[in-house]
Scaffold this motif. Structure first.
Motif, PDB file in Angstrom:
ATOM      1  N   UNK A 266       0.826  -1.206   0.000  1.00  5.32           N
ATOM      2  CA  UNK A 266       0.000   0.000   0.000  1.00  5.32           C
ATOM      3  C   UNK A 266       0.861   1.257   0.000  1.00  5.32           C
ATOM      4  N   UNK A 267       1.902   1.275   0.837  1.00  2.91           N
ATOM      5  CA  UNK A 267       2.758   2.461   0.914  1.00  2.91           C
ATOM      6  C   UNK A 267       3.533   2.674  -0.377  1.00  2.91           C
ATOM      7  N   UNK A 268       4.009   1.585  -0.986  1.00  2.00           N
ATOM      8  CA  UNK A 268       4.707   1.703  -2.266  1.00  2.00           C
ATOM      9  C   UNK A 268       3.792   2.317  -3.319  1.00  2.00           C
ATOM     10  N   UNK A 269       2.540   1.888  -3.343  1.00  8.06           N
ATOM     11  CA  UNK A 269       1.600   2.412  -4.325  1.00  8.06           C
ATOM     12  C   UNK A 269       1.329   3.899  -4.087  1.00  8.06           C
ATOM     13  N   UNK A 270       1.202   4.294  -2.846  1.00 11.06           N
ATOM     14  CA  UNK A 270       0.962   5.709  -2.548  1.00 11.06           C
ATOM     15  C   UNK A 270       2.108   6.578  -3.048  1.00 11.06           C
ATOM     16  N   UNK A 271       3.331   6.081  -2.877  1.00  8.88           N
ATOM     17  CA  UNK A 271       4.498   6.821  -3.369  1.00  8.88           C
ATOM     18  C   UNK A 271       4.457   6.895  -4.897  1.00  8.88           C
ATOM     19  N   UNK A 272       4.123   5.779  -5.534  1.00  6.58           N
ATOM     20  CA  UNK A 272       4.065   5.744  -6.998  1.00  6.58           C
ATOM     21  C   UNK A 272       2.993   6.692  -7.530  1.00  6.58           C
ATOM     22  N   UNK A 273       1.856   6.743  -6.871  1.00  6.70           N
ATOM     23  CA  UNK A 273       0.792   7.648  -7.303  1.00  6.70           C
ATOM     24  C   UNK A 273       1.205   9.106  -7.129  1.00  6.70           C
ATOM     25  N   UNK A 274       1.904   9.376  -6.032  1.00  4.94           N
ATOM     26  CA  UNK A 274       2.385  10.737  -5.787  1.00  4.94           C
ATOM     27  C   UNK A 274       3.385  11.182  -6.850  1.00  4.94           C
ATOM     28  N   UNK A 275       4.070  10.205  -7.451  1.00  3.00           N
ATOM     29  CA  UNK A 275       5.042  10.499  -8.504  1.00  3.00           C
ATOM     30  C   UNK A 275       4.390  10.599  -9.877  1.00  3.00           C
ATOM     31  N   UNK A 276       3.076  10.433  -9.933  1.00  5.19           N
ATOM     32  CA  UNK A 276       2.356  10.597 -11.177  1.00  5.19           C
ATOM     33  C   UNK A 276       2.097   9.338 -11.967  1.00  5.19           C
ATOM     34  N   UNK A 277       2.430   8.170 -11.425  1.00  5.77           N
ATOM     35  CA  UNK A 277       2.186   6.912 -12.132  1.00  5.77           C
ATOM     36  C   UNK A 277       0.682   6.591 -12.150  1.00  5.77           C
ATOM     37  N   UNK A 278       0.256   5.896 -13.190  1.00  5.14           N
ATOM     38  CA  UNK A 278      -1.143   5.510 -13.335  1.00  5.14           C
ATOM     39  C   UNK A 278      -1.258   3.987 -13.322  1.00  5.14           C
ATOM     40  N   UNK A 279      -2.305   3.471 -12.666  1.00  6.78           N
ATOM     41  CA  UNK A 279      -2.512   2.026 -12.577  1.00  6.78           C
ATOM     42  C   UNK A 279      -3.992   1.710 -12.783  1.00  6.78           C
ATOM     43  N   UNK A 280      -4.263   0.513 -13.296  1.00  5.65           N
ATOM     44  CA  UNK A 280      -5.635   0.048 -13.475  1.00  5.65           C
ATOM     45  C   UNK A 280      -5.835  -1.322 -12.846  1.00  5.65           C
ATOM     46  N   UNK A 281      -5.051  -1.634 -11.829  1.00  2.13           N
ATOM     47  CA  UNK A 281      -5.133  -2.948 -11.204  1.00  2.13           C
ATOM     48  C   UNK A 281      -6.110  -2.933 -10.027  1.00  2.13           C
ATOM     49  N   UNK A 282      -6.177  -4.065  -9.332  1.00  5.47           N
ATOM     50  CA  UNK A 282      -7.135  -4.221  -8.238  1.00  5.47           C
ATOM     51  C   UNK A 282      -6.885  -3.219  -7.111  1.00  5.47           C
ATOM     52  N   UNK A 283      -5.615  -3.026  -6.749  1.00  3.73           N
ATOM     53  CA  UNK A 283      -5.298  -2.107  -5.662  1.00  3.73           C
ATOM     54  C   UNK A 283      -5.724  -0.688  -6.012  1.00  3.73           C
ATOM     55  N   UNK A 284      -5.491  -0.287  -7.260  1.00  5.57           N
ATOM     56  CA  UNK A 284      -5.874   1.074  -7.651  1.00  5.57           C
ATOM     57  C   UNK A 284      -7.389   1.253  -7.603  1.00  5.57           C
ATOM     58  N   UNK A 285      -8.132   0.192  -7.935  1.00  5.24           N
ATOM     59  CA  UNK A 285      -9.585   0.273  -7.856  1.00  5.24           C
ATOM     60  C   UNK A 285     -10.051   0.507  -6.424  1.00  5.24           C
ATOM     61  N   UNK A 286      -9.426  -0.176  -5.475  1.00  2.00           N
ATOM     62  CA  UNK A 286      -9.813  -0.001  -4.078  1.00  2.00           C
ATOM     63  C   UNK A 286      -9.349   1.344  -3.524  1.00  2.00           C
ATOM     64  N   UNK A 287      -8.227   1.838  -3.997  1.00  3.12           N
ATOM     65  CA  UNK A 287      -7.758   3.138  -3.514  1.00  3.12           C
ATOM     66  C   UNK A 287      -8.635   4.267  -4.033  1.00  3.12           C
ATOM     67  N   UNK A 288      -9.337   4.008  -5.138  1.00  2.79           N
ATOM     68  CA  UNK A 288     -10.246   5.014  -5.690  1.00  2.79           C
ATOM     69  C   UNK A 288     -11.682   4.820  -5.206  1.00  2.79           C
ATOM     70  N   UNK A 289     -11.930   3.734  -4.490  1.00  2.00           N
ATOM     71  CA  UNK A 289     -13.289   3.401  -4.057  1.00  2.00           C
ATOM     72  C   UNK A 289     -13.686   4.170  -2.802  1.00  2.00           C
ATOM     73  N   UNK A 290     -14.949   4.043  -2.455  1.00  2.00           N
ATOM     74  CA  UNK A 290     -15.476   4.625  -1.222  1.00  2.00           C
ATOM     75  C   UNK A 290     -16.149   3.518  -0.417  1.00  2.00           C
ATOM     76  N   UNK A 291     -15.974   3.578   0.911  1.00  2.00           N
ATOM     77  CA  UNK A 291     -16.600   2.583   1.780  1.00  2.00           C
ATOM     78  C   UNK A 291     -18.073   2.936   1.977  1.00  2.00           C
ATOM     79  N   UNK A 292     -18.836   2.112   2.721  1.00  2.00           N
ATOM     80  CA  UNK A 292     -20.278   2.390   2.884  1.00  2.00           C
ATOM     81  C   UNK A 292     -20.585   3.750   3.503  1.00  2.00           C
ATOM     82  N   UNK A 293     -19.613   4.362   4.178  1.00  2.00           N
ATOM     83  CA  UNK A 293     -19.819   5.690   4.757  1.00  2.00           C
ATOM     84  C   UNK A 293     -19.442   6.804   3.787  1.00  2.00           C
ATOM     85  N   UNK A 294     -19.048   6.418   2.563  1.00  2.00           N
ATOM     86  CA  UNK A 294     -18.702   7.409   1.548  1.00  2.00           C
ATOM     87  C   UNK A 294     -17.295   7.958   1.671  1.00  2.00           C
ATOM     88  N   UNK A 295     -16.463   7.320   2.491  1.00  2.00           N
ATOM     89  CA  UNK A 295     -15.108   7.806   2.712  1.00  2.00           C
ATOM     90  C   UNK A 295     -14.086   6.962   1.937  1.00  2.00           C
TER      91      UNK A 295
END
Length: 508
Positions: A266-295
């Motif tokens: 998770x931390x590696x992905x956050x660093x990669x996203x901060x550097x401007x990298x784009x992903x379409x994998x499962x982890x990226x889907x969950x990082x863009x998702x919202x939980x039942x409380x909308x967060x």
């Protein structure tokens, strides 16, 4: 005087206790204490006051066969069982009941609080342990990945890693005349491919043929979770482990290894996203998702999502492939027929052309039949249960009360003559073929991938990954069993072979 009084009171207390125990034994002579007798349903044989507790503990390492033994006590396909320290449960292999729980009355049957509590340190609130809204948003988020368009891209990764496994592990073992543990090797393959496709991380386990600490700890934690579920003293056993098995890693230490792995992803992905990298994998889907409380999902929620999908992506295919190689070795007629189909459809050119390979494999009926037949006899999730939220009546007339556990065994169902006929215990892939086409079976009869709204999202991907690996390996190599090894399952949340599968390999 006071001494005589003390002796008298002690004697009275002893007699009273014995009388109470005797009365309780008479009342609960066929079940665990404080459980209700169930009319119109066969009760599993057990001890007064304890039910099947001692037998279940004694046979927990062969729990799947224990389930079959119990079901064989009656001509019916459903029975009631009670065990001191565990919730009462209804055991069934009736496909109608399974369909009712998984589909027809889906909303009434959930993961029990007891099971989610016992699995919490490993699965948290991930999709396998979640109910309701928590389950729904995770399934909806993950469904974006498991579509046919992505499968073609996945095949490129599968073929690449199969080539690495051949070059770095299998070919070297052949040159040196060494034995391969097929299960260990194929675990690395499925872990490597799924972690890369799902989370963008290259482990390089196949390149270096190294042990992956995460995988070792993941297996240990699954085994621990199973022991907790079937034994009322499972937690006590874990607590005593440092004393009984000094020097071995504890359950908490294994969990720490798993957490470190997931949080690092998770931390590696956050660093990669901060550097401007784009992903379409499962982890990226969950990082863009919202939980039942909308967060946005926090690190713990992301960790739970990661681990739940890794067990699905790694274990299902690896264990099925291992059992398949074993069954093929033991059934040379089936192996010869399968190899003949492979030679007919898969040329050297197609083998290294992932899109063409993908299209060709979909046409290979016998290969699919072999894969499904192995899953019938050795399902990856061999035992399942749900808890009833309200009273209900199953299709076979069994009354279910609020809080009852409904327990069914895909393993026992696959071996049932009542379901599959007199040859139920035989390995016969042809049963899946009708008029030259693959015959589909209802998930209620063949719940290898579960069923209903919670049917496995990745079943098509797991099947295709398993088939591409099986086809390429059999095209290149012939496997034979190392003698003097006992090939039996070990109890876990999934269905691995106890001590792996040791094989010799030679080139075809």
């Amino acid at each position: 005087m006071s001494e005589n009084l003390t002796y008298s009171l002690t004697g009275v207390a002893t007699i009273t206790s014995a009388a109470i125990l005797g009365l309780l034994t008479l009342k609960y002579n066929d079940r665990a204490i404080f459980t209700e007798r169930r009319d119109n349903i066969h009760s599993a044989s057990g001890l007064p006051l304890f039910g099947i507790m001692f037998e279940q503990i004694a046979k927990k390492e062969r729990f799947l066969d224990f389930f079959i033994e119990k079901m064989n006590e009656t001509d019916n396909m459903t029975m009631y069982a009670s065990s001191l320290g565990l919730p009462p449960k209804i055991m069934t292999i009736d496909p109608r009941n399974v369909e009712h729980v998984l589909k027809d009355n889906f909303s009434n049957y959930v993961k029990s609080k007891r099971s989610t509590d016992l699995l919490n340190d490993l699965f948290g609130h991930g999709i396998f342990a979640a109910n309701g809204k928590q389950w729904y948003y995770q399934r909806k988020t993950a469904s974006v990945i498991f579509n046919t368009n992505n499968f073609r891209n996945f095949f490129t990764v599968f073929v690449k890693e199969l080539n690495v496994m051949s070059e770095r592990i299998i070919d070297k073992a052949i040159e040196r005349g060494e034995v391969i543990d097929f299960q260990s090797m194929i675990y690395k393959f499925t872990l490597e491919t799924f972690v890369y496709l799902g989370f963008g991380k290259q482990l390089n386990a196949l390149y270096n043929n190294v042990t992956v600490p995460f995988a070792t700890s993941f297996d240990a934690c699954q085994a621990n979770c199973f022991q907790r579920l079937v034994s009322p003293i499972g937690r006590l056993r874990e607590a005593l482990s440092p004393i009984l098995h000094p020097g071995e890693m504890t359950a908490k230490e294994h969990i720490q290894v798993i957490d470190d792995f997931a949080y690092n992803l998770i931390q590696e992905r956050k660093v990669q996203l901060a550097q401007g990298h784009k992903y379409k994998d499962l982890l990226s889907q969950f990082m863009a998702a919202r939980n039942p409380e909308g967060k946005e999902l926090g690190d713990t929620e992301l960790r739970d999502a990661v681990l739940n999908f890794i067990i699905a992506g790694r274990d299902t295919t690896a264990q099925t492939l291992t059992w398949t190689i074993y069954y093929l070795i033991m059934h040379p007629r089936v192996e010869a027929k399968l190899v003949s189909e492979i030679e007919k459809y898969i040329s050297d050119e197609i083998e290294q052309d992932p899109p063409a390979l993908y299209e060709m494999i979909k046409k290979m009926v016998y290969s699919h039949a072999v894969f499904y037949e192995v899953l019938r006899l050795e399902p990856v999730v061999p035992n399942s249960s749900k808890e009833a939220l309200e009273d209900d009546v199953l299709p076979d007339g069994t009354h279910v009360y609020k809080g009852d556990q409904i327990n069914w065994s895909s393993y026992a169902m696959g071996r049932s003559k009542k379901i599959w006929g007199n040859d139920a215990e035989s390995f016969y892939p042809e049963r899946w073929i009708q008029d030259g086409h693959l015959r589909r079976e209802s998930p209620s009869k063949w719940p290898a991938f579960h069923g209903g709204p919670r049917i496995c999202l990745g079943q098509n991907l797991a099947t295709l990954e398993g088939l591409v690996a099986l086809i390429i390996l059999l095209k290149r190599y012939k496997f034979s069993l190392v003698s003097n090894q006992e090939v039996v399952y070990t109890m876990s949340l999934t269905h691995p072979i106890k001590n792996g599968l040791k094989v010799f390999v030679e080139k075809r």
